[in-house]
Motif scaffolding. Structure first.
Motif, PDB file in Angstrom:
ATOM      1  N   TYR A  36      12.109  -7.012 -48.272  1.00 50.04           N
ATOM      2  CA  TYR A  36      11.034  -7.152 -49.245  1.00 50.04           C
ATOM      3  C   TYR A  36       9.747  -7.609 -48.580  1.00 50.04           C
ATOM      4  O   TYR A  36       9.770  -8.359 -47.624  1.00 50.04           O
ATOM      5  N   GLU A  37       8.639  -7.179 -49.163  1.00 50.70           N
ATOM      6  CA  GLU A  37       7.315  -7.688 -48.789  1.00 50.70           C
ATOM      7  C   GLU A  37       6.537  -7.905 -50.069  1.00 50.70           C
ATOM      8  O   GLU A  37       6.513  -7.005 -50.920  1.00 50.70           O
ATOM      9  N   PRO A  81       7.485 -13.176 -53.265  1.00 46.25           N
ATOM     10  CA  PRO A  81       6.567 -12.526 -54.205  1.00 46.25           C
ATOM     11  C   PRO A  81       6.272 -13.404 -55.416  1.00 46.25           C
ATOM     12  O   PRO A  81       7.082 -14.249 -55.799  1.00 46.25           O
ATOM     13  N   ALA A  82       5.112 -13.185 -56.002  1.00 43.60           N
ATOM     14  CA  ALA A  82       4.700 -13.944 -57.185  1.00 43.60           C
ATOM     15  C   ALA A  82       4.173 -12.972 -58.240  1.00 43.60           C
ATOM     16  O   ALA A  82       3.844 -11.823 -57.938  1.00 43.60           O
ATOM     17  N   VAL A  83       4.092 -13.457 -59.468  1.00 43.66           N
ATOM     18  CA  VAL A  83       3.520 -12.678 -60.554  1.00 43.66           C
ATOM     19  C   VAL A  83       2.119 -12.226 -60.120  1.00 43.66           C
ATOM     20  O   VAL A  83       1.355 -13.012 -59.560  1.00 43.66           O
ATOM     21  N   GLY A  84       1.789 -10.983 -60.345  1.00 45.83           N
ATOM     22  CA  GLY A  84       0.488 -10.451 -59.932  1.00 45.83           C
ATOM     23  C   GLY A  84       0.563  -9.687 -58.617  1.00 45.83           C
ATOM     24  O   GLY A  84      -0.315  -8.886 -58.320  1.00 45.83           O
ATOM     25  N   ASP A  85       1.606  -9.946 -57.809  1.00 42.34           N
ATOM     26  CA  ASP A  85       1.798  -9.205 -56.555  1.00 42.34           C
ATOM     27  C   ASP A  85       2.408  -7.838 -56.852  1.00 42.34           C
ATOM     28  O   ASP A  85       2.963  -7.603 -57.922  1.00 42.34           O
ATOM     29  N   THR A  86       2.323  -6.956 -55.874  1.00 41.14           N
ATOM     30  CA  THR A  86       3.123  -5.730 -55.881  1.00 41.14           C
ATOM     31  C   THR A  86       4.225  -5.942 -54.857  1.00 41.14           C
ATOM     32  O   THR A  86       3.955  -6.222 -53.696  1.00 41.14           O
ATOM     33  N   ARG A 126       7.261   0.729 -54.207  1.00 35.20           N
ATOM     34  CA  ARG A 126       6.415  -0.344 -54.741  1.00 35.20           C
ATOM     35  C   ARG A 126       6.821  -0.656 -56.175  1.00 35.20           C
ATOM     36  O   ARG A 126       7.012   0.276 -56.964  1.00 35.20           O
ATOM     37  N   VAL A 127       6.909  -1.957 -56.483  1.00 37.17           N
ATOM     38  CA  VAL A 127       7.334  -2.405 -57.808  1.00 37.17           C
ATOM     39  C   VAL A 127       6.278  -3.329 -58.392  1.00 37.17           C
ATOM     40  O   VAL A 127       5.901  -4.328 -57.780  1.00 37.17           O
ATOM     41  N   SER A 128       5.797  -2.994 -59.580  1.00 37.80           N
ATOM     42  CA  SER A 128       4.895  -3.856 -60.336  1.00 37.80           C
ATOM     43  C   SER A 128       4.919  -3.368 -61.778  1.00 37.80           C
ATOM     44  O   SER A 128       5.248  -2.208 -62.021  1.00 37.80           O
ATOM     45  N   PRO A 129       4.648  -4.163 -62.755  1.00 39.10           N
ATOM     46  CA  PRO A 129       4.299  -5.579 -62.644  1.00 39.10           C
ATOM     47  C   PRO A 129       5.545  -6.421 -62.372  1.00 39.10           C
ATOM     48  O   PRO A 129       6.667  -5.988 -62.602  1.00 39.10           O
TER      49      PRO A 129
END
Length: 146
Positions: free
Chosen positions: A50-51, A55-60, A117-120
């Protein structure tokens, strides 16, 4: 006389260029056929990273996949299929494709650092469920910081 020779040379150059272009386009048939059906297959994923690491809320979140695609150069990575069941559950399948080239080298092909890539992202655990072709699953959890 001189202009006639010039025209003959120009015609010869144009004819050579057309022949060269036809030769190059005919080489495509040696390597791949547009008429062949597309054969997709499941790819075995043996690990993922993971990168960013935290990870935090708001990151991708970038998931990086590693594994074995196939045993020859005609088997390549194609795409990921994903389904997000909820804020906390992500299903992933990795797919390869048989290229239908007429010349395939016996050389293992690896899934090396393919990225998704994963968001939100939502605070709490994100479960990444990677479905394997064997029917088994690779499951990992990433903690998403608020």
């Amino acid at each position: 006389m001189k202009s006639r020779r010039g025209m003959q040379r120009a015609l010869a150059v144009v004819l050579a260029a057309v022949c060269f272009a036809a030769l190059l386009s005919s080489c495509d048939a040696l390597f791949e056929s547009d008429d062949a059906p597309t054969n997709y297959f499941g790819v075995t994923v043996d690990s993922l990273t993971y990168e960013p690491a935290t990870p935090a809320v708001g990151d991708t979140l970038v998931l990086r996949f590693w594994g074995l695609i196939g045993l020859d150069t005609c088997e390549r990575f194609s795409h990921f299929e994903t389904f997000r069941d909820s804020q906390w559950l992500l299903y992933v399948e990795a797919w390869g494709v048989q290229t239908h080239e007429t010349v395939c080298e016996d050389e293992m092909q690896y899934l090396q650092d393919e990225r998704l890539r994963v968001s939100p992202l939502y605070a709490g655990p994100l479960i990444v469920w990677v479905q394997q072709p064997s029917g088994l699953s690779l499951v990992d959890t990433v903690d998403i910081q608020p």
